[in-house]
Every structure is written in C-alpha cells, then in structure tokens.
Design an enzyme around this catalytic site. Sequence first.
Site, short mmCIF file in Angstrom:
data_model
loop_
_atom_site.label_atom_id
_atom_site.label_comp_id
_atom_site.label_asym_id
_atom_site.label_seq_id
_atom_site.Cartn_x
_atom_site.Cartn_y
_atom_site.Cartn_z
N LEU A 44 -57.90 48.62 -51.54
CA LEU A 44 -58.38 49.96 -51.90
C LEU A 44 -57.22 50.86 -52.29
O LEU A 44 -56.13 50.75 -51.74
CB LEU A 44 -59.07 50.60 -50.69
N LYS A 93 -62.79 53.99 -41.90
CA LYS A 93 -61.97 52.85 -42.31
C LYS A 93 -61.46 52.18 -41.04
O LYS A 93 -60.58 52.71 -40.35
CB LYS A 93 -60.82 53.32 -43.20
N LYS A 149 -67.35 55.32 -51.26
CA LYS A 149 -67.76 54.35 -52.29
C LYS A 149 -68.91 54.94 -53.10
O LYS A 149 -69.84 55.50 -52.50
CB LYS A 149 -68.25 53.05 -51.64
N LYS A 200 -56.89 58.49 -46.27
CA LYS A 200 -56.17 58.14 -45.04
C LYS A 200 -55.90 59.37 -44.17
O LYS A 200 -55.68 60.47 -44.67
CB LYS A 200 -54.82 57.49 -45.39
N CYS A 216 -19.84 45.05 -52.57
CA CYS A 216 -20.95 44.32 -51.96
C CYS A 216 -20.47 43.70 -50.65
O CYS A 216 -19.36 43.16 -50.61
CB CYS A 216 -21.45 43.23 -52.90
N CYS A 275 -25.37 45.38 -56.60
CA CYS A 275 -24.22 44.48 -56.63
C CYS A 275 -24.15 43.86 -58.01
O CYS A 275 -25.17 43.48 -58.58
CB CYS A 275 -24.41 43.41 -55.57
S1 IVH Z 1 -64.37 48.27 -48.59
C1 IVH Z 1 -64.32 47.56 -52.07
N1 IVH Z 1 -64.94 49.53 -46.40
O1 IVH Z 1 -59.51 48.48 -45.73
C2 IVH Z 1 -63.48 47.11 -51.34
N2 IVH Z 1 -62.86 48.39 -46.51
O2 IVH Z 1 -57.32 49.09 -47.54
C3 IVH Z 1 -63.43 46.38 -50.11
N3 IVH Z 1 -61.54 48.49 -44.47
O3 IVH Z 1 -59.01 45.23 -46.91
C4 IVH Z 1 -63.12 47.13 -48.94
N4 IVH Z 1 -62.97 49.67 -43.29
O4 IVH Z 1 -59.93 45.50 -44.55
C5 IVH Z 1 -64.03 48.78 -47.04
N5 IVH Z 1 -65.60 50.65 -44.49
C6 IVH Z 1 -64.71 49.91 -45.12
C7 IVH Z 1 -63.51 49.50 -44.52
C8 IVH Z 1 -62.59 48.75 -45.27
C9 IVH Z 1 -61.80 49.05 -43.28
C10 IVH Z 1 -60.30 47.75 -44.81
C11 IVH Z 1 -60.50 46.41 -45.44
C12 IVH Z 1 -59.69 46.42 -46.71
C13 IVH Z 1 -58.77 47.56 -46.46
C14 IVH Z 1 -58.31 48.16 -47.75
#
Ligand code: IVH
Length: 620
Positions: free
Chosen positions: A4, A38, A212, A236, A341, A365
């Site tokens: 992401l 997340k 999303k 984040k 170096c 170097c």
């Molecule tokens: S969606 C569309 N949803 O975050 C993409 N990821 O930084 C797929 N993650 O590798 C990821 N919570 O391990 C999605 N609610 C969530 C999430 C999530 C944690 C993690 C996941 C991914 C990482 C990306």
Amino acid sequence: MLSLENAFFEDDVRDFVGRIVRFLRLNDDHIDFSAEPKIDGLSMSLRYEGGELVKAATRGDGFEGEDVTANIRTLKDVPEKLKGRNVPKVCEVRGEVYMTKKAFLKLNERQKAAGETVFANPRNSAAGSLRQKDPSITASRPLGFFAYAWGAMSFVPESTQVDMLHWFEGCGFKINPLTKRCHSISDLLKFYHNIEERRAKLDYDIDGVVYKVDRLAWQERLGFVSDAPRWAIAHKFPAERAMTVLRDIEIQVGRTGSFTPVGKLEPVGVGGVIVQNVTLHNEDYIKGIGNKGEVLREGRDIRIGDTVVIQRAGDVIPQVVDVVLDKRPKTAREFHFPKKCPCPLHTDVVREETATGEEGSRARCTGEFACPYQKIEHLKLFVSRRAFDIDGLGEKQLQYFFDEGWVKEPADIFTLEKRNAKLKLEEVEGYGVTSVRNLFGAIESRRKIALERFIYALGMRHVGETTALALARGYGSWDGFHDACLKVAKGDEEAIADMDALDQIGDTVIKSIADYFGESHNRGIVERLTKEVEIVDAEKPKSNSAVAGKTVVFTGSLEKMTRDEAKATAERLGAKVSGSVSKKTDLVVAGPGAGSKLAEANKHGVKVLTEDEWLKLIGE
Ligand code: IVH
C-alpha cells in the site's frame, strides 16, 4: 500480494481522493470508502478450492511466500471449510494474522521462565509462532486472523469492499469490527482520529488505518501502480519517538560505493522495538544541512556523545529528528567525514554530482570494482531473497567465502561444488557433510532464474526490482536485453531511444546501464555468470487481447478517459505505452489537437486510431 501507498498527513489523503476523482473523471468527490484499521501483523493468503482450505502462504516478497498451511490450520479464526452458498470454486482470502497484546505478554513470561527467546513485539511473536516446524506449538500460541482482501476468485460475489467483508463473515471469518463505510474526506479523517484515540485500548497492534474505494467496479478501473493499488492508501499514525545517547558514528560502504554514516546508539526501546542503529544519511545531514541546502534541526549539528531524539515509523530505518543541546556534554566530539574509503585500498572519496551538475550530498568511494567493500555488498545482493535467493548462503557464510578468496564474483558461487575437492568445505568449522550437500543443492536449484531477477541481481545502480521487471518485460529475453545494453553503452541512438520508450525507464537508468556495460570488468562478470546459469524469458503479457505486446502512443486530448486511465488500461491488456512515436510504434491513438506525434506516425506509416476506434479494438 500487494503493498500500500502511505499517507502521513491529511493533505496526502486529500491528494489521494483528488487523484481518484481525476482518474475516474468524476464531477465531484462523492466516493464511498471502506475505512479499516491497519493491523500490524503478518499478511496471509488463504487459498480455498471447492470451499476447502488447500494452501496458506505468507506474503514473502509479494510473488513467493512461505507455505504455512499446517500451522494456519490450527487458527480458530480460519475456517477449514467455507460456510454458506455461492462459494466460488477458487477463493483466495487475504488478511492479517496477529497476536493480541495480552497473549504476547503472557507468552513472553512463559518463554522467559523457560529460558527461551523473548519477542520484541506481538508482530514478531506472531511471525515466530507461524514459523514453527511443529504445528502443535503454533496451536498453543493464540493467534487471530482478520480477513480484509482477496486474490484469485472464480467470481467475486459482491460489488463493494464493505459487502465483501460481510460476505467473508458469512463464510466463517472474523472481520475487524471497527471497519466503517465513509462517504467523504471529512468522514475518513474523523475515522482516523477516532481510531487513533482508541488505539492504546485495543488488544492488538495497529499502525494506521486503510482507506479503500468501496465500489469494486471503480477499483478495477483504477488498477495499480507497480504493486500498489491506486484505489487504496494506508494513513499511518505518527512515528514513535525516544531519546538516547549517540555513542559513535561508523561509515557503511554500500554496493555502489556510496557512504552512509550510521549512528551507534545507547540501545533504546521505541514502540516496542529495541533500536541500536540510526541512519545519519550523509555528511551534510550531520552538520544540519538538508539535500537542497535547507537548514535542518534549526542548524543543530550532531556530535558523538550527544543526546538525540530518534523516530521509528513502521519498518523504516530509524532516523534522528533532533539533538538536545542542553544535554550536550563537554566531551562531545564533532565527526570528521572520511576523505578516504575505509577499505584496504584507501581510495579517494568524492561527492556525487546532482542531475544539475552541482555537488551532491552523497559521498562515494572511487574504487569501483576494485573496492572489496563494494564487491561483498554486491555479492550479498546477488544471493538475497529477491535476487538469486540461495538458501544457506547468508551474509556470514558469504563473507567467509569472500575473505578466503573462494567467491570473488557471482559466477564463483556456481563453481564451488566443482572446486570442493580442493576447498573441502565440509572441514570448515560450522559445516558438515550434510550442510555442504544442502548448500550445493540450494545453489544447483537456483541455476535457473527468471530474467527480471537476473537483471536485478546484477546490482546496477538505479535498477531496483520494479525497474528490472520493466526491463525484463520490455526485452523479453536475456539476449534481447544484453544486446540492447551493449548498444546503449556504445551510445547507439536507436537502442537508447528504444530503451527510453519503455515504461518506467528514463535517463538515470539508461545512464547507469550504459556505465555498467561500458566497463569491461562488468562485461566479464556478466559473461562468466551467464555461462553458469539458465535465464528464463520474461512472462509474456498474459492477456490475449488485440493489443497485447503492441507499442501504443496516446496523443491529443482524450474525451472518454483520462490519459492515466488510458495508459493503465492499455498496460493491463499487455500493451507497452510509449511517449514517443518511432517506426517501432504499432498504434497511435490520436484525439483532437494531436500534432507532431500524429505527423510522425504518418511519416512512419504507423496505424492511427481515434479514441472510439481504440475502445472498440479493446472491447470497451
Ligand atoms: S489491504 C489492497 N487492509 O498492510 C491491498 N492491508 O502496508 C492489500 N494491512 O501487506 C492490503 N491491515 O499486511 C489491507 N485492513 C487492511 C490491512 C492491511 C493491515 C497490511 C497488509 C499489507 C500492508 C501494506
């Protein structure tokens, strides 16, 4: 599996929504989003066939992960059989495995009492638990799973992200209960702040929230930029900070000879992880000067002995964000950046030039391939997971082989077995007959390698994984790519223009490829290596569409789609999109206002289509 893009500020979120509105050519920003915490755990892909769990894999490098099926079967949140009707024949459920904070603390107490490994945070303990050889140990560790995405599906049963989550629930999965459908940017930001407030009280670690686009049809149109979807972003939480003392500064020489000063710290815990090293970037950064000459930390320089504020955000290397002058001891020492170096050659150090010809901040170097530091760093990259991925040949072993003079360049790895009658590896401390046999087996199994991995493994500057993939797809075969590189190195204008026409390849990469192949030493390394390995052609675009493999140029204004969308669609269908017309162009799609590119197309007799003709051709 995907990754992401990150947003750190509210403006990043606004930009994200703005980009989507523009891409989809919407008249307003009334887009629904699924907003989800997340989870800071391990992403997992679970494959169900005929409703039954057949395979569970970790993310690995996104393409290839570890098979953890037996261990995953012990998780109560992962159904062995999918419930409900309307279950697709193939159904890949993606989500996050995590350990609750409570379970983590309890496990650590148990581990400590038994004199076993103590984990730094719940994420590591979840990873350690999944990696167990004996599934009954995994079963004794309480791991949870939240479903939040999917991979291959025979069909997708719902039409929005939020409905898909509820569908997962119906199948027997847990979904995160805080997930919410949001209708505006301000809804998203409210969600973020609300989750941030509740974060400390949650019994599992989260490091942000994910937004999303809810409507799956829009997700499909938006597509991806390399391995990240345009329709999702991770917002984040601010990085965590701590204060500690800088004990020393060491110089690390990288694969391409660039110097990175690394701060050695009095170990300190930041957000559950013990930090001992920080990157100090370059000489100017230590002095308090930024890359563009701007003042950093209000001009405060960093000295050995200083108390510094460090920051850690996710998996990014920790950084120094400030120096506490009140705590600077009299004994604090300024750091004098080396002029030579630290390698045995003691070559001169130069500061790189920037694109505009000014002195840059990165020191390098000048020893090039004669510098042993650069050689060993290249070998490390060569055997690393994303390159040749040779099991049992880690940094320690490699350093040993290098110091002994047994492996001086990549090809030597593949001749080790032949030379072993003399080397007698099994007599080296730490090795035995079995481990040597395993090592040779691992090396043998990697003689066959995909073109993109091979290109990446050469370790050319500015040629990371994404660029390597673009080059592999662009040329298809090693011979094609190699030929082009030799021509580019000789300044062949046509070869340079062809390379430039590839998606994601520009002047910096071309210059770096020309430099690399312009050097006879490097050509020798490549020649000896290609004798040892078999390079597999890049996968042809999977699409059987009418435009697969064709080079397309868009020009003039498009009326039914944005330029980005047109490009993304063409690429999804296996076409190469180029910015300039040459005799190798297959199609030019010209909208109103098309000028010189249209003229160029006519000159070369390239087929020209209107936007409508193009849409008809691709069946949209
Ligand atoms: S969606 C569309 N949803 O975050 C993409 N990821 O930084 C797929 N993650 O590798 C990821 N919570 O391990 C999605 N609610 C969530 C999430 C999530 C944690 C993690 C996941 C991914 C990482 C990306």
